[in-house]
Motif scaffolding. Structure first.
Motif, PDB file in Angstrom:
ATOM      1  N   ASN A  27      15.935  80.973   8.666  1.00 24.60           N
ATOM      2  CA  ASN A  27      16.462  81.205  10.087  1.00 24.60           C
ATOM      3  C   ASN A  27      15.244  81.817  10.940  1.00 24.60           C
ATOM      4  OD1 ASN A  27      18.919  80.181   9.960  1.00 24.60           O
ATOM      5  ND2 ASN A  27      19.727  81.745   8.787  1.00 24.60           N
ATOM      6  N   GLU A  29      12.179  83.161  13.580  1.00 25.36           N
ATOM      7  CA  GLU A  29      12.174  83.679  15.164  1.00 25.36           C
ATOM      8  C   GLU A  29      11.356  82.400  15.835  1.00 25.36           C
ATOM      9  OE1 GLU A  29      13.278  86.617  16.382  1.00 25.36           O
ATOM     10  OE2 GLU A  29      14.311  86.578  14.731  1.00 25.36           O
ATOM     11  N   PRO A  30      11.728  82.480  17.402  1.00 25.04           N
ATOM     12  CA  PRO A  30      11.017  81.802  18.076  1.00 25.04           C
ATOM     13  C   PRO A  30       9.626  82.000  18.310  1.00 25.04           C
ATOM     14  CG  PRO A  30      12.330  83.257  19.034  1.00 25.04           C
ATOM     15  CD  PRO A  30      12.795  83.377  17.728  1.00 25.04           C
ATOM     16  N   LEU A 158      16.117  76.624  18.334  1.00 27.19           N
ATOM     17  CA  LEU A 158      16.991  77.311  17.351  1.00 27.19           C
ATOM     18  C   LEU A 158      18.449  77.590  17.612  1.00 27.19           C
ATOM     19  CD1 LEU A 158      13.927  80.062  16.992  1.00 27.19           C
ATOM     20  CD2 LEU A 158      14.529  78.188  15.728  1.00 27.19           C
ATOM     21  N   ASP A 160      21.786  78.249  18.504  1.00 24.47           N
ATOM     22  CA  ASP A 160      22.409  79.241  19.364  1.00 24.47           C
ATOM     23  C   ASP A 160      21.586  80.548  20.070  1.00 24.47           C
ATOM     24  OD1 ASP A 160      24.834  77.796  19.418  1.00 24.47           O
ATOM     25  OD2 ASP A 160      25.527  78.771  17.542  1.00 24.47           O
ATOM     26  N   ARG A 161      20.415  80.506  19.308  1.00 26.53           N
ATOM     27  CA  ARG A 161      19.301  81.487  19.900  1.00 26.53           C
ATOM     28  C   ARG A 161      19.170  81.664  21.101  1.00 26.53           C
ATOM     29  NH1 ARG A 161      15.605  84.926  17.312  1.00 26.53           N
ATOM     30  NH2 ARG A 161      14.843  86.254  18.979  1.00 26.53           N
ATOM     31  N   PHE A 162      18.692  80.049  21.436  1.00 31.11           N
ATOM     32  CA  PHE A 162      18.460  79.892  22.920  1.00 31.11           C
ATOM     33  C   PHE A 162      19.696  80.343  23.947  1.00 31.11           C
ATOM     34  CE2 PHE A 162      18.319  76.983  26.530  1.00 31.11           C
ATOM     35  CZ  PHE A 162      17.363  77.284  27.087  1.00 31.11           C
ATOM     36  N   ALA A 164      22.109  82.196  23.498  1.00 36.58           N
ATOM     37  CA  ALA A 164      22.317  83.484  23.705  1.00 36.58           C
ATOM     38  C   ALA A 164      21.434  84.411  24.736  1.00 36.58           C
ATOM     39  CB  ALA A 164      22.184  84.200  22.258  1.00 36.58           C
ATOM     40  N   GLU A 165      20.295  83.856  24.567  1.00 35.72           N
ATOM     41  CA  GLU A 165      19.162  84.380  25.643  1.00 35.72           C
ATOM     42  C   GLU A 165      19.453  83.951  27.070  1.00 35.72           C
ATOM     43  OE1 GLU A 165      15.194  84.943  24.309  1.00 35.72           O
ATOM     44  OE2 GLU A 165      15.752  85.246  22.290  1.00 35.72           O
ATOM     45  N   THR A 182       8.930  82.016  25.367  1.00 32.85           N
ATOM     46  CA  THR A 182       9.507  82.564  24.218  1.00 32.85           C
ATOM     47  C   THR A 182       9.490  81.421  23.073  1.00 32.85           C
ATOM     48  OG1 THR A 182      10.870  84.044  25.501  1.00 32.85           O
ATOM     49  CG2 THR A 182      11.573  83.759  23.567  1.00 32.85           C
ATOM     50  N   PHE A 183      10.022  80.253  23.472  1.00 29.31           N
ATOM     51  CA  PHE A 183      10.256  79.297  22.424  1.00 29.31           C
ATOM     52  C   PHE A 183       9.137  78.382  22.342  1.00 29.31           C
ATOM     53  CE2 PHE A 183      14.440  81.114  23.481  1.00 29.31           C
ATOM     54  CZ  PHE A 183      15.196  80.850  22.218  1.00 29.31           C
TER      55      PHE A 183
END
Length: 306
Positions: A27, A29-30, A158, A160-162, A164-165, A182-183
């Motif tokens: 998992n 990080e971006p 990623l 759900d990471r995107f 959430a931000e 960021t990504f």
């Protein structure tokens, strides 16, 4: 061209495959490093050129020896590249991704992730490069491409990471540019992602077009098909899917200036839903000197003032 709607079961199946890859990478990080994705999936990457026929012939020649599918159909590479206007290729039995080296580097990342998508979607195995008459039909090809695009988006952003931000602040093109950095993805793919995935409870739409101002349009501008892409969120499609791309584009033309780059304008625009109800949307358009990117998102029901 509007984005293709995928079935919930298809989305769940692809989500499962992407989650498996991300778990395999711990998992991360971006931004996600596609080199480690290739290592995990044991994929190889190469390049071809649509302007240098020698490279394509060289690839084809090597695959005649090692690749069964090309051995059986020696023209399959050229057919696929030319007839389907492909920007990249995936050769399943070679576990090999081939990218069009003539495209700008910034587009390689999305194209590579798209081909990774073909690799991890189980039902795409054996259907690549038009192995059957069915897969050569435009409708089937369009669905397969949409599925691979969805997988690419889930991987590069990623999952759900995107989301959430993205939902932590109100939608805007400034937010799109921030998340793009960021990504590590293009502004266009980030805009697409924001509209399709970030705000499930808010109708949103995005357009990717040429410059909307009449004085800045290219000679090949087609008034009947002004949009390269028209991306609808699920709720926008449900409520406002009857609105033609040309109608939205005309609204954008109404507020856009003739600047050579940067912000072209913004406005509140009223759109009618399928039942005739009126709703206020915030629209803004940015021109990156190649394409105009427009974001529209729902604000509130429209109240007439007499």
């Amino acid at each position: 061209m509007k984005n293709v709607r995928l079935e919930a079961r298809t989305i769940a199946d692809i989500d499962g495959q992407v989650a498996k890859v991300l778990r395999g990478l711990g998992n991360p990080e971006p931004p996600i490093d596609l080199r480690v994705v290739r290592d995990l999936l044991k994929l190889d990457r190469g390049y071809y050129s649509t302007t240098d026929d020698g490279l394509l012939r060289e690839i084809r020649s090597r695959l005649k020896v090692a690749g069964r599918q090309v051995l059986l159909r020696p023209t399959i590479l050229r057919d696929a590249v030319q007839s389907l206007n492909l920007k990249a290729l995936y050769l399943p039995d070679q576990k090999r991704i081939l990218l069009d080296q003539d495209l700008p580097l910034i587009k390689h990342r999305w194209n590579e992730a798209h081909e990774v998508g073909h690799d991890i979607i189980p039902w795409h195995a054996g259907m690549m490069l038009g192995d059957t008459e069915q897969t050569l039909t435009p409708a089937c090809h369009e669905v397969m491409e949409a599925e691979a695009n969805y997988a690419a988006g889930q991987l590069l952003f990623l999952v759900d990471r995107f989301r959430a931000e993205a939902i932590s602040v109100p939608p805007s093109l400034d937010l799109v540019r921030k998340l793009s950095k960021t990504f590590g993805n293009t502004v266009t793919s980030t805009l697409w992602r924001l509209v399709e995935q970030a705000h499930g409870d808010r109708p949103m739409v995005a357009l990717v077009t040429g410059h909307p101002h009449p004085a800045k349009r290219k000679s090949d501008f087609d008034a009947a098909n002004p949009c390269r892409y028209c991306v609808e969120s699920p709720l926008f499609r449900e409520w406002f899917g009857q609105i033609a791309e040309t109608e939205i584009f005309s609204a954008i033309v109404g507020y856009s200036g003739a600047q050579r780059g940067g912000t072209l304008g913004e406005a509140e625009i009223v759109l009618k839903d399928r039942n005739g109800g009126q709703h206020v949307f915030a629209f803004e358009t940015f021109f990156n000197r190649h394409e105009a990117l427009t974001l529209g998102y729902w604000l509130a029901p429209h109240t007439s003032v007499y």
